[in-house]
Structures are given as C-alpha cells and as structure tokens.
Design an enzyme around this catalytic site. Structure first.
Site, PDB file in Angstrom:
ATOM      1  N   GLY A 103       0.750  -1.337   0.175  1.00  0.00           N
ATOM      2  CA  GLY A 103       0.100   0.081  -0.007  1.00  0.00           C
ATOM      3  C   GLY A 103       0.866   1.349   0.087  1.00  0.00           C
ATOM      4  O   GLY A 103       0.188   2.300  -0.072  1.00  0.00           O
ATOM      5  N   GLU A 142       4.017  -6.500   2.020  1.00  0.00           N
ATOM      6  CA  GLU A 142       3.599  -7.081   0.519  1.00  0.00           C
ATOM      7  C   GLU A 142       3.501  -5.524  -0.416  1.00  0.00           C
ATOM      8  O   GLU A 142       2.479  -5.401  -1.146  1.00  0.00           O
ATOM      9  CB  GLU A 142       2.222  -7.529   0.556  1.00  0.00           C
ATOM     10  CG  GLU A 142       2.132  -8.827   1.617  1.00  0.00           C
ATOM     11  CD  GLU A 142       0.449  -9.130   1.712  1.00  0.00           C
ATOM     12  OE1 GLU A 142      -0.300  -8.308   1.358  1.00  0.00           O
ATOM     13  OE2 GLU A 142       0.308 -10.154   2.405  1.00  0.00           O
ATOM     14  N   PRO A 143       4.705  -4.915  -0.567  1.00  0.00           N
ATOM     15  CA  PRO A 143       4.698  -3.801  -1.592  1.00  0.00           C
ATOM     16  C   PRO A 143       4.475  -4.274  -2.972  1.00  0.00           C
ATOM     17  O   PRO A 143       5.302  -5.170  -3.217  1.00  0.00           O
ATOM     18  CB  PRO A 143       6.174  -3.261  -1.178  1.00  0.00           C
ATOM     19  CG  PRO A 143       6.969  -4.208  -0.693  1.00  0.00           C
ATOM     20  CD  PRO A 143       6.016  -5.128  -0.050  1.00  0.00           C
ATOM     21  N   GLY A 144       3.647  -3.398  -3.749  1.00  0.00           N
ATOM     22  CA  GLY A 144       3.564  -3.896  -5.037  1.00  0.00           C
ATOM     23  C   GLY A 144       3.942  -2.613  -5.948  1.00  0.00           C
ATOM     24  O   GLY A 144       5.260  -2.476  -6.198  1.00  0.00           O
ATOM     25  N   ARG A 186      -5.626   2.798 -15.928  1.00  0.00           N
ATOM     26  CA  ARG A 186      -5.789   3.759 -14.572  1.00  0.00           C
ATOM     27  C   ARG A 186      -6.387   5.085 -14.757  1.00  0.00           C
ATOM     28  O   ARG A 186      -7.316   5.681 -13.903  1.00  0.00           O
ATOM     29  CB  ARG A 186      -4.176   3.762 -13.754  1.00  0.00           C
ATOM     30  CG  ARG A 186      -3.640   2.609 -13.722  1.00  0.00           C
ATOM     31  CD  ARG A 186      -2.573   2.450 -12.732  1.00  0.00           C
ATOM     32  NE  ARG A 186      -2.717   2.968 -11.473  1.00  0.00           N
ATOM     33  CZ  ARG A 186      -2.418   4.074 -10.997  1.00  0.00           C
ATOM     34  NH1 ARG A 186      -2.015   4.997 -11.603  1.00  0.00           N
ATOM     35  NH2 ARG A 186      -3.003   4.468  -9.560  1.00  0.00           N
ATOM     36  N   TYR A 193      -9.778   5.184 -12.217  1.00  0.00           N
ATOM     37  CA  TYR A 193      -9.176   5.783 -11.113  1.00  0.00           C
ATOM     38  C   TYR A 193      -8.937   7.377 -11.209  1.00  0.00           C
ATOM     39  O   TYR A 193      -8.769   8.184 -10.129  1.00  0.00           O
ATOM     40  CB  TYR A 193      -8.045   5.263 -10.309  1.00  0.00           C
ATOM     41  CG  TYR A 193      -8.097   3.770 -10.097  1.00  0.00           C
ATOM     42  CD1 TYR A 193      -8.846   2.979  -9.356  1.00  0.00           C
ATOM     43  CD2 TYR A 193      -6.956   3.079 -10.895  1.00  0.00           C
ATOM     44  CE1 TYR A 193      -8.807   1.819  -9.537  1.00  0.00           C
ATOM     45  CE2 TYR A 193      -6.740   1.807 -10.884  1.00  0.00           C
ATOM     46  CZ  TYR A 193      -7.704   1.151 -10.357  1.00  0.00           C
ATOM     47  OH  TYR A 193      -7.305  -0.243 -10.263  1.00  0.00           O
ATOM     48  N   CYS A 225     -13.322   2.898 -28.588  1.00  0.00           N
ATOM     49  CA  CYS A 225     -14.599   3.665 -29.106  1.00  0.00           C
ATOM     50  C   CYS A 225     -15.407   3.834 -27.683  1.00  0.00           C
ATOM     51  O   CYS A 225     -16.292   3.173 -27.379  1.00  0.00           O
ATOM     52  CB  CYS A 225     -15.370   2.691 -29.808  1.00  0.00           C
ATOM     53  SG  CYS A 225     -14.488   2.346 -31.240  1.00  0.00           S
TER      54      CYS A 225
HETATM   55  N1  LLP Z   1      -1.503  -7.062  -0.597  1.00  0.00           N
HETATM   56  C1  LLP Z   1      -2.560  -7.132  -0.876  1.00  0.00           C
HETATM   57  C2  LLP Z   1      -3.535  -8.092  -0.113  1.00  0.00           C
HETATM   58  C3  LLP Z   1      -3.478  -6.227  -1.850  1.00  0.00           C
HETATM   59  O1  LLP Z   1      -4.560  -6.338  -2.229  1.00  0.00           O
HETATM   60  C4  LLP Z   1      -2.464  -5.498  -2.627  1.00  0.00           C
HETATM   61  C5  LLP Z   1      -3.286  -4.322  -3.587  1.00  0.00           C
HETATM   62  C6  LLP Z   1      -1.308  -5.227  -2.063  1.00  0.00           C
HETATM   63  C7  LLP Z   1      -0.568  -6.008  -1.208  1.00  0.00           C
HETATM   64  C8  LLP Z   1      -0.340  -4.405  -2.962  1.00  0.00           C
HETATM   65  O2  LLP Z   1      -0.665  -2.938  -2.930  1.00  0.00           O
HETATM   66  P1  LLP Z   1       0.430  -1.939  -3.324  1.00  0.00           P
HETATM   67  O3  LLP Z   1       1.551  -2.035  -2.476  1.00  0.00           O
HETATM   68  O4  LLP Z   1       0.634  -2.066  -4.733  1.00  0.00           O
HETATM   69  O5  LLP Z   1      -0.584  -0.621  -2.949  1.00  0.00           O
HETATM   70  N2  LLP Z   1      -5.364  -1.400  -9.357  1.00  0.00           N
HETATM   71  C9  LLP Z   1      -4.964  -0.162  -8.542  1.00  0.00           C
HETATM   72  C10 LLP Z   1      -4.165  -0.638  -7.229  1.00  0.00           C
HETATM   73  C11 LLP Z   1      -5.175  -2.083  -6.712  1.00  0.00           C
HETATM   74  C12 LLP Z   1      -4.257  -2.578  -5.420  1.00  0.00           C
HETATM   75  C13 LLP Z   1      -5.090  -3.803  -5.140  1.00  0.00           C
HETATM   76  N3  LLP Z   1      -4.308  -4.497  -3.954  1.00  0.00           N
HETATM   77  C14 LLP Z   1      -4.200   0.703  -9.084  1.00  0.00           C
HETATM   78  O6  LLP Z   1      -3.833   0.964 -10.356  1.00  0.00           O
HETATM   79  O7  LLP Z   1      -4.071   1.807  -8.593  1.00  0.00           O
END
Ligand code: LLP
Length: 425
Positions: free
Chosen positions: A248, A285-287, A324, A328, A354
């Site tokens: 997050g 859990e960073p993404g 995105r 959003y 379209c």
């Molecule tokens: N862990 C869990 C359980 C999650 O549901 C998520 C993201 C993450 C980790 C990773 O979160 P991050 O570090 O990436 O913020 N599609 C959206 C973001 C959806 C996030 C969903 N869950 C966007 O493009 O902003």
C-alpha cells in the site's frame, strides 16, 4: 547507482534531448519493438527492493512483492534472485512464481477474498509459506483441503482493523464496511478455535488497508491494533510467528521531487514503532512502490485533431493498455520522447478505443507534438500491463526490460493468431 539516478529512470541525458531508460534511447526501443511498448528499468526495481531490505535489516523480515502489480516473469525472477518472496491472489499468480522462480515457493503468501479448493490445493502442494485467510468459511475449507492432502496448513487471518486511509475509494480496504478481511474483534475467538484443529497452524496475523497511501500514519495505526492482537493471542497460548503488514505504500505520480529512500524509512519507522516488543517476523507486501516508477508506456502519436476549442492528441496506446486514468482518474505524467520547440498548449491525450472514457489526460499542458512523434506515459510500471485487456480486440503490448545499456524483450507483442487462439466456431 545513486538514489537520485534511479528515482527517475527515464531521463534526458542532454538538456532538450531525447528520453532514455537507463543507457537506452526510447526511440531505439520503439523502432526495434514497435509501440505501444512497456519499458522497465531493472536497476530501479532492484534498488527499490534493496531500500526495503535495508530499512528493515534490524529485524527478521520478508518482502513479499505483490505479484498483481506487474506479473511479468522476468520481473518476478529478478526479485526472487534478490531474496524477495511473493504475495499472490490466484492460482495463476502461483503458476507464474513457480515458472519464474520455483525456489521461491516457500516465500509465497496467498492472499485474496475468495480462494477455490483447487487454488488452495495448488498452494499446499507447492509448500507455500502461508495462506492469508479472509473468512471463517475459508479457514474451514483450508483445514479440509490440508486434511485431504495430509499436511498442515500455515495460516494468518487477514483482519480488518477498521482504520481509514486516504486514497481512492476503489483501492481503500481497511474499513469494516469493505469486503476484505475478518473483523479484528472476532479474530481472537477464531484463532482459539483453530488451535484445536491439527491440520491448521496459526502462523501469523495479516492486514492490508489499501493502496497508494502516501502517509505512514495509517500503517502505524493498523499495526498497533494487530500487535495488540498478537499479544492477546500469545496470552491465549496461540504463539503467532509473523505479522504481515500488507502493501500500500504510495508514490508520487506528479513528477515532483520524490525521495523514495526517505519514504521507505518513514514507513519502516511507523511499523517498527507500532510493532513494539513483537519479536516475530515482519512480512510486507509492496507492489506499486517497487515497480511503478520503473516503468513507462511508450506510444506513438497517430493524429492531432482539433475540434472546436479542443485539441485531441490521439495515441496508439489506449485504455486497454493502461486503464488507470479511466478507472481511478489517475494522473500519469506524459512527456514527448524528443521534445519540439514551441509553445505548450492544453490538450486531451486519448486512445483509439470507442469510449469517451478512453483518455490518458484531459486539459493537460503539453509541448507541441505531431503525428509520428513518440510520447511516454510515466510511472506506468504498476497496474499497467497487469490490468491490460483485449478490449476492442486490440493486441496487447510488448514489454522490454532495460538493464544498464542492454534491453531485452520480456514479452512479445500479441499477434492476430493469439487473439483468436482460445475461441471456436
Ligand atoms: N497486498 C494485498 C492483499 C493487496 O490487495 C494489494 C493490492 C497489495 C498487497 C499491494 O498493494 P500496493 O503496494 O501495490 O499498493 N489497480 C489499482 C491498485 C489496486 C491494489 C489492489 N491490492 C491501481 O492501479 O492503483
């Protein structure tokens, strides 16, 4: 490589010159691989992972990269080789981790609101670290599948801490009104019940309050509640070994100065403070933070069209490549790859799909561009390609990974044959 260099991997080596990723001109990549094209900097992804590893080096920890942000096999392998684990949410993501880095199976946590029996079985057979369980029914299912496979399943309850995090409502998850997790007030009783089940091992407690959260404060508030629960569980005789703080941590999409190292340090401090005397393992859990700023979507201008007072810059990338902005109202910086002289003007940057919702930017001040020019949509490494689709029967883009001065294709562009491959008449 210094932090300054990697914090913005897309740079112009000379003032007014063309845009590069690391040592490679984007023009060369567009010529070689076509457009739309996702380009990623391996160096920045590695550097971002190292930032987290350094920030938490004082304690037992595991960085479980959230595969959903960008699930390219080459990126998973790059991260696995540097010690990362993975946070997955489907059998498909498990398959990807096993294909890219089978040795990392034991560093996988399986999250997600609804897991099927087949997905649970696949996780158990692969010997993953833990399941983040989101309901009592799912915990029962997990125990049942573990009994059938004659192995114990490690689990963490994903608790819902009821904290508010300032972000887009679609990606906020930590309030009781959201579908995610188990009410933290009910968790203690569920852990006590599970302790009687020989097929279950209470490995940890997990939490995830949302995504693109810019301040460290809500993470601290959530972890404070979770560590309090951990202490209560210990006094109940349930000795959880880990706390999973979820993902997050947000980035800056507006192209300002962004000190990633300082952000991670602030985040680590908030977590460490909130963990107090908890001596177990910390999982995160960073993404987005690992991959977003490492990626750009390079696209060619097809047309510049004037209609009344508006100017539309029409690109060969569309909402199916990067959804995105449409989904959003997200902001991505858009920069010409080779800037032209002239006055910037207000334009809409749109794709060929379209739908009026197919836009990358509205009323954006952009330097002059002409048909045939390349522009780059920045900070597109997370939730870009991963959320792409074939809408309008468009072929999905190719992906390139840049390491120093070298670039290699990590996913080829789809073909018309791919488009029709799964259908029958
Ligand atoms: N862990 C869990 C359980 C999650 O549901 C998520 C993201 C993450 C980790 C990773 O979160 P991050 O570090 O990436 O913020 N599609 C959206 C973001 C959806 C996030 C969903 N869950 C966007 O493009 O902003």
């Amino acid at each position: 490589m210094t932090e300054k260099k990697t914090s913005r991997p897309f740079e112009r080596p000379q003032a007014g010159g063309a845009l590069y990723c690391g040592g490679v001109p984007l023009e060369t990549l567009a010529r070689r691989f076509g457009t739309p094209l996702y380009v990623y900097s391996a160096d920045q992804i590695a550097e971002r992972l190292a930032m987290f590893q350094r920030a938490f080096k004082g304690r037992d920890h595991l960085i479980c990269y959230a595969v959903k942000a960008n699930s390219a096999l080459a990126i998973l392998r790059l991260l696995a080789r540097r010690g990362a684990g993975f946070d997955i949410v489907s059998g498909g993501e498990l398959e990807r981790v096993l294909a890219a880095a089978p040795e990392a199976a034991e560093r996988v946590v399986f999250s997600g609101v609804g897991k099927t029996a087949a997905e649970i079985d696949a996780g158990l057979k692969a010997g993953i670290l833990a399941f983040n369980v989101e309901s009592e029914a799912e915990l029962e299912l997990l125990a049942e599948r573990a009994r059938r496979l004659k192995g114990r399943a490690r689990f963490a309850l994903r608790v819902n801490p009821d904290v508010f995090a300032e972000t887009h409502p679609y990606i906020s998850t930590g309030l009781r009104e959201h579908k995610f997790g188990i009410d933290i007030r009910k968790a203690r009783a569920i852990y006590k019940g599970a302790a009687k089940n020989r097929w279950l091992e209470a490995y940890g407690i997990s939490v995830h309050i949302g995504s693109q959260i810019r301040s460290a404060e809500p993470f601290g508030a959530a972890i404070e509640r979770v560590s309090k629960l951990a202490r209560q569980l210990w006094s109940d005789g349930v000795a959880v070994k880990a706390i999973d703080a979820g993902g997050g941590l947000g980035i800056d999409y507006h192209g300002g100065e962004f000190d990633a190292t300082a952000k991670v340090a602030e985040y680590a401090e908030a977590l460490n403070l909130a963990l107090g005397d908890f001596e177990g393992r910390l999982l995160i859990e960073p993404g987005r933070f690992l991959v977003a700023q490492a990626g750009a979507l390079v696209t060619r201008v097809l047309d510049v069209k004037r209609s009344g007072k508006k100017t539309f810059v029409i690109t060969d990338a569309a909402m199916n490549d990067l959804i995105r902005p449409a989904l959003y109202q997200a902001h991505h910086e858009i920069v010409p790859v080779r800037p032209r002289r002239g006055k910037a003007r207000l334009v809409d940057v749109v794709g060929p799909v379209c739908e009026s919702g197919d836009f990358f930017a509205r009323d954006r001040k952009l330097p002059p561009v002409e048909p045939g020019d390349l522009v780059a949509l920045l900070d597109a490494g997370a939730y870009g390609m991963a959320q792409s689709s074939n809408y309008n029967s468009r072929l999905r883009a190719a992906e390139v990974l840049v390491e120093g001065k070298k670039a290699r294709l990590i996913r080829r562009r789809e073909t018309m044959a791919d488009l029709l491959a799964t259908e029958m008449l």
